[in-house]
Design a protein around this motif. Structure first.
Motif, PDB file in Angstrom:
ATOM      1  N   PHE A  59      19.946 -52.427  38.013  1.00 54.14           N
ATOM      2  CA  PHE A  59      18.544 -52.832  36.782  1.00 54.14           C
ATOM      3  C   PHE A  59      17.708 -53.251  38.064  1.00 54.14           C
ATOM      4  O   PHE A  59      16.307 -52.926  38.564  1.00 54.14           O
ATOM      5  N   ILE A  60      17.954 -54.516  37.046  1.00 52.21           N
ATOM      6  CA  ILE A  60      16.463 -55.584  37.504  1.00 52.21           C
ATOM      7  C   ILE A  60      17.174 -56.201  38.455  1.00 52.21           C
ATOM      8  O   ILE A  60      15.585 -56.230  38.851  1.00 52.21           O
ATOM      9  N   SER A  61      17.923 -56.488  39.488  1.00 54.76           N
ATOM     10  CA  SER A  61      18.026 -56.676  40.605  1.00 54.76           C
ATOM     11  C   SER A  61      17.094 -55.672  41.245  1.00 54.76           C
ATOM     12  O   SER A  61      17.254 -56.093  42.158  1.00 54.76           O
ATOM     13  N   ILE A  70       7.960 -61.573  40.621  1.00 55.09           N
ATOM     14  CA  ILE A  70       8.416 -61.994  39.523  1.00 55.09           C
ATOM     15  C   ILE A  70       8.470 -61.109  38.126  1.00 55.09           C
ATOM     16  O   ILE A  70       9.628 -61.103  37.483  1.00 55.09           O
ATOM     17  N   GLN A  71       7.109 -60.692  38.478  1.00 57.08           N
ATOM     18  CA  GLN A  71       6.425 -59.735  36.918  1.00 57.08           C
ATOM     19  C   GLN A  71       7.950 -58.757  36.863  1.00 57.08           C
ATOM     20  O   GLN A  71       7.951 -58.613  35.669  1.00 57.08           O
ATOM     21  N   SER A  72       8.392 -58.497  38.381  1.00 57.79           N
ATOM     22  CA  SER A  72       8.751 -56.909  37.694  1.00 57.79           C
ATOM     23  C   SER A  72      10.366 -57.606  37.268  1.00 57.79           C
ATOM     24  O   SER A  72      10.804 -56.688  36.460  1.00 57.79           O
ATOM     25  N   ALA A  76      11.587 -55.114  34.030  1.00 57.05           N
ATOM     26  CA  ALA A  76      12.672 -54.654  33.985  1.00 57.05           C
ATOM     27  C   ALA A  76      13.658 -54.593  33.217  1.00 57.05           C
ATOM     28  O   ALA A  76      14.282 -53.913  32.232  1.00 57.05           O
ATOM     29  N   TYR A  77      13.401 -55.830  32.584  1.00 58.65           N
ATOM     30  CA  TYR A  77      14.062 -56.836  31.552  1.00 58.65           C
ATOM     31  C   TYR A  77      14.223 -56.447  30.680  1.00 58.65           C
ATOM     32  O   TYR A  77      14.417 -55.837  29.335  1.00 58.65           O
ATOM     33  N   LEU A  78      13.033 -56.165  29.696  1.00 60.38           N
ATOM     34  CA  LEU A  78      11.943 -55.315  28.921  1.00 60.38           C
ATOM     35  C   LEU A  78      12.837 -53.935  28.814  1.00 60.38           C
ATOM     36  O   LEU A  78      13.039 -53.401  27.644  1.00 60.38           O
ATOM     37  N   ILE A  79      12.284 -52.959  29.827  1.00 59.69           N
ATOM     38  CA  ILE A  79      12.523 -52.196  29.668  1.00 59.69           C
ATOM     39  C   ILE A  79      13.930 -51.399  29.363  1.00 59.69           C
ATOM     40  O   ILE A  79      14.682 -50.361  28.732  1.00 59.69           O
ATOM     41  N   PHE A  80      14.911 -52.263  30.355  1.00 62.26           N
ATOM     42  CA  PHE A  80      16.432 -52.875  29.708  1.00 62.26           C
ATOM     43  C   PHE A  80      17.078 -52.406  28.111  1.00 62.26           C
ATOM     44  O   PHE A  80      17.665 -51.549  28.334  1.00 62.26           O
ATOM     45  N   THR A  81      15.862 -53.506  27.802  1.00 58.89           N
ATOM     46  CA  THR A  81      16.682 -54.316  26.546  1.00 58.89           C
ATOM     47  C   THR A  81      16.427 -53.009  25.583  1.00 58.89           C
ATOM     48  O   THR A  81      16.347 -52.461  24.390  1.00 58.89           O
ATOM     49  N   THR A  82      15.191 -53.030  25.498  1.00 62.08           N
ATOM     50  CA  THR A  82      15.179 -51.936  24.444  1.00 62.08           C
ATOM     51  C   THR A  82      15.142 -50.714  24.695  1.00 62.08           C
ATOM     52  O   THR A  82      16.411 -49.057  24.128  1.00 62.08           O
ATOM     53  N   LEU A  83      16.147 -50.319  25.997  1.00 60.29           N
ATOM     54  CA  LEU A  83      17.149 -48.263  25.915  1.00 60.29           C
ATOM     55  C   LEU A  83      18.048 -48.641  25.543  1.00 60.29           C
ATOM     56  O   LEU A  83      18.823 -48.439  25.059  1.00 60.29           O
ATOM     57  N   LYS A  84      18.696 -49.785  25.790  1.00 65.31           N
ATOM     58  CA  LYS A  84      20.157 -50.698  25.206  1.00 65.31           C
ATOM     59  C   LYS A  84      19.942 -50.600  23.926  1.00 65.31           C
ATOM     60  O   LYS A  84      21.118 -49.759  23.199  1.00 65.31           O
ATOM     61  N   ILE A  85      18.796 -50.904  23.344  1.00 67.84           N
ATOM     62  CA  ILE A  85      19.362 -50.612  21.865  1.00 67.84           C
ATOM     63  C   ILE A  85      18.992 -48.787  21.666  1.00 67.84           C
ATOM     64  O   ILE A  85      19.763 -48.869  20.298  1.00 67.84           O
ATOM     65  N   VAL A  86      17.601 -48.799  21.890  1.00 64.72           N
ATOM     66  CA  VAL A  86      17.756 -46.907  21.890  1.00 64.72           C
ATOM     67  C   VAL A  86      19.574 -46.143  21.992  1.00 64.72           C
ATOM     68  O   VAL A  86      19.862 -45.603  20.454  1.00 64.72           O
TER      69      VAL A  86
END
Length: 146
Positions: A59-61, A70-72, A76-86
């Motif tokens: 997803f991040i790639s 680079i901001q993306s 993407a990491y923030l979205i991914f980590t939040t989704l992973k925790i949920v």
């Protein structure tokens, strides 16, 4: 180093770390505990977290390749980590609803595994973020020499 090469090397790092960590954790479980339920289910945590980590790297790639900014990567990491925790809480829901002692032990082992995976992801993210900067510095140095 190109983004695809960096991505492939990140996947290799995750595979190696996951295999080593699972081997150590599995050996620990089988040699130190007599809890049959834990011996039967410990590998589920590793499987879930490995798959989630690899999908997150994809997803991040993909986000970076799509926008080339680079901001993306950070977003993407923030979205991914939040989704992973949920999704982790959804994954743990059957054990969280149990009133058995094994449920607490399993959830504890899950988070014992969760945080090293998170550490590996963070290290890979930092490496990913630093590579484009290194490439830009090298390009600027080459152009300034001309």
């Amino acid at each position: 180093m190109k983004t695809n090469t960096l991505f492939k090397s990140s996947i290799n790092v995750v595979v190696i770390v996951a295999m080593l960590f699972a081997a150590v954790h599995g050996t620990y479980i089988y040699t130190t505990t007599n809890i049959i339920e834990l011996q039967n289910w410990w590998w589920l945590s590793h499987t879930y977290l490995f798959v989630a980590t690899v999908l997150g790297l994809f997803f991040i790639s993909a986000q970076y390749n799509k926008s080339k900014e680079i901001q993306s990567v950070g977003k993407a990491y923030l979205i991914f980590t939040t989704l992973k925790i949920v999704l982790s809480f959804v994954f743990l829901l059957p054990w969280l609803l149990m009133s058995k002692e094994i449920a607490k032990i399993f959830v504890g082992h899950f988070f014992l595994i969760f945080f090293p995976y998170l550490l590996v992801e963070t290290i890979l993210l930092i490496r990913f973020l630093n590579k484009p900067l290194d490439e830009k510095i090298n390009t600027d140095e080459i152009q300034s020499r001309k």
